[in-house]
Design a protein around this motif. Structure first.
Motif, short mmCIF file in Angstrom:
data_model
loop_
_atom_site.label_atom_id
_atom_site.label_comp_id
_atom_site.label_asym_id
_atom_site.label_seq_id
_atom_site.Cartn_x
_atom_site.Cartn_y
_atom_site.Cartn_z
N ASP A 192 1.01 -1.02 0.39
CA ASP A 192 -0.15 0.09 -0.12
C ASP A 192 0.65 1.38 -0.01
OD1 ASP A 192 -1.95 1.97 0.21
OD2 ASP A 192 -2.58 1.26 1.89
N GLN A 196 1.32 2.59 -6.15
CA GLN A 196 -0.04 1.65 -6.07
C GLN A 196 -1.60 3.22 -5.75
OE1 GLN A 196 -1.83 -1.37 -6.10
NE2 GLN A 196 0.26 -1.95 -5.77
N ALA A 197 -1.25 3.83 -5.22
CA ALA A 197 -2.87 5.28 -5.47
C ALA A 197 -2.32 5.22 -7.01
CB ALA A 197 -1.82 6.26 -4.51
N LEU A 199 -0.96 4.06 -9.61
CA LEU A 199 -2.42 3.16 -10.27
C LEU A 199 -3.04 3.02 -10.52
CD1 LEU A 199 0.61 0.32 -10.01
CD2 LEU A 199 0.28 1.44 -11.82
N ARG A 200 -3.98 3.42 -9.60
CA ARG A 200 -5.84 3.23 -9.18
C ARG A 200 -6.08 4.61 -9.90
NH1 ARG A 200 -4.03 2.02 -4.07
NH2 ARG A 200 -5.11 3.40 -3.48
N THR A 201 -5.13 5.48 -9.98
CA THR A 201 -6.11 6.68 -10.25
C THR A 201 -5.75 7.41 -11.70
OG1 THR A 201 -4.15 8.14 -9.04
CG2 THR A 201 -6.15 7.85 -8.29
N ILE A 210 -6.33 -0.98 -15.08
CA ILE A 210 -6.52 -0.50 -13.87
C ILE A 210 -7.34 -0.94 -12.68
CG2 ILE A 210 -8.77 0.77 -14.79
CD1 ILE A 210 -7.55 3.04 -13.35
N GLY A 211 -8.41 -1.95 -13.30
CA GLY A 211 -9.19 -2.98 -12.12
C GLY A 211 -8.63 -3.62 -11.35
N ASN A 212 -8.09 -4.40 -12.00
CA ASN A 212 -7.40 -5.43 -10.68
C ASN A 212 -6.30 -4.50 -9.78
OD1 ASN A 212 -7.29 -6.80 -12.72
ND2 ASN A 212 -5.53 -6.81 -14.23
N PHE A 213 -5.68 -3.68 -10.09
CA PHE A 213 -5.65 -2.59 -9.28
C PHE A 213 -6.49 -1.41 -7.62
CE2 PHE A 213 -2.23 -2.92 -12.05
CZ PHE A 213 -1.40 -2.85 -10.91
N GLU A 214 -7.16 -1.79 -8.15
CA GLU A 214 -8.50 -0.83 -8.00
C GLU A 214 -9.07 -2.01 -6.65
OE1 GLU A 214 -10.90 2.67 -10.50
OE2 GLU A 214 -11.27 0.01 -10.94
N LYS A 217 -6.44 -2.94 -3.46
CA LYS A 217 -7.83 -1.71 -2.65
C LYS A 217 -8.45 -2.18 -1.89
CE LYS A 217 -6.63 1.31 0.05
NZ LYS A 217 -5.65 1.58 1.14
#
Length: 252
Positions: A192, A196-197, A199-201, A210-214, A217
């Motif tokens: 975390d 990682q943030a 990648l999510r944004t 992107i869905g995998n990284f969302e 979390k």
């Protein structure tokens, strides 16, 4: 007098690097942290001014970083230390997009910080201490993305794949020496962090994963920086460290 363990750590001002630095200081190591910025949180863990040096160094200037490290190590005496370790932890992600859309300056910076600097620092570390007989280790923080491709991550995947392979090469070189250093390129799991943030944004139109990284979390599958740091440092202390030059922290 009890001899100290000396550790050189890149990217020690935030994320897992900061957590590793804090834990090393609590364990009594002498620490040299190399990062673009100093960290007050890291400084608070030092028992005195001799335990911690924080070098403000842009690792994209890998030649300067390597020269600085080589000069420092050449001034030290082997008999003063119990062990010597280099942890190449720093890395950056350029714009998360297909390669054709990544600004060339961002691409080059990512490769310099993520691959060129670790190679240059490892070379300086080994050259300056080649005659030393005490335990020497190089721990390169890699990633699962160095071992599998991902769209819109060409720079990061390539830098980590390069890190894995240069570690294999140098491990072969050091294995030929009677007191060669031990090296490992270690994937630390999913953590975390700010990366990682990032990648999510990302823009979903430019980053199909992107869905995998969302989900990582949302499903609480990310390891905290403190826990990840503890696992990495425990792996560093394993008796078989370096036997497998490319490994995963989750390996048995």
């Amino acid at each position: 007098m009890t001899k100290k363990h000396l550790t050189i750590l890149t990217g020690g001002s935030r994320g897992m690097g900061l957590a590793m630095g804090q834990q090393l200081l609590r364990e009594g190591h002498v620490l040299i942290s190399i990062a673009r910025k100093t960290s007050e949180a890291l400084a608070r863990e030092a028992t005195d001014a001799r335990q911690l040096q924080q070098w403000q160094q842009d690792l994209s200037d890998s030649g300067e970083a390597a020269r600085r490290l080589g000069t420092l190590l050449s001034s030290l005496h082997e008999d003063d230390w119990a062990s010597l370790t280099l942890i190449n932890n720093a890395g950056v992600i350029p714009r998360i997009a297909p390669l054709a859309q990544v600004p060339v300056d961002e691409l080059l910076n990512a490769m310099r910080v993520g691959l060129e600097a670790p190679m240059a620092l490892t070379g300086a570390f080994l050259a300056a201490t080649d005659a030393w007989r005490i335990p020497r280790k190089v721990l390169n923080i890699s990633s699962g993305l160095g071992r599998r491709p991902m769209a819109s991550q060409a720079a990061y995947c390539s830098s980590k794949a390069g890190m894995d392979h240069f570690t294999r090469c140098v491990a072969l070189e050091e294995s030929r020496k009677p007191h060669g250093a031990r090296l490992c390129s270690l994937a630390p799991g999913v953590i975390d962090t700010d990366m990682q943030a990032q990648l999510r944004t990302a823009n979903p139109a430019e980053f199909p994963d992107i869905g995998n990284f969302e989900a990582l979390k949302a499903d609480s599958r990310l390891t905290s920086t403190d826990e990840a740091a503890a696992r990495v440092l425990a792996y560093l202390q394993r008796g078989d460290f370096g036997t497998n030059p490319v490994a995963d922290v989750r390996d048995a």
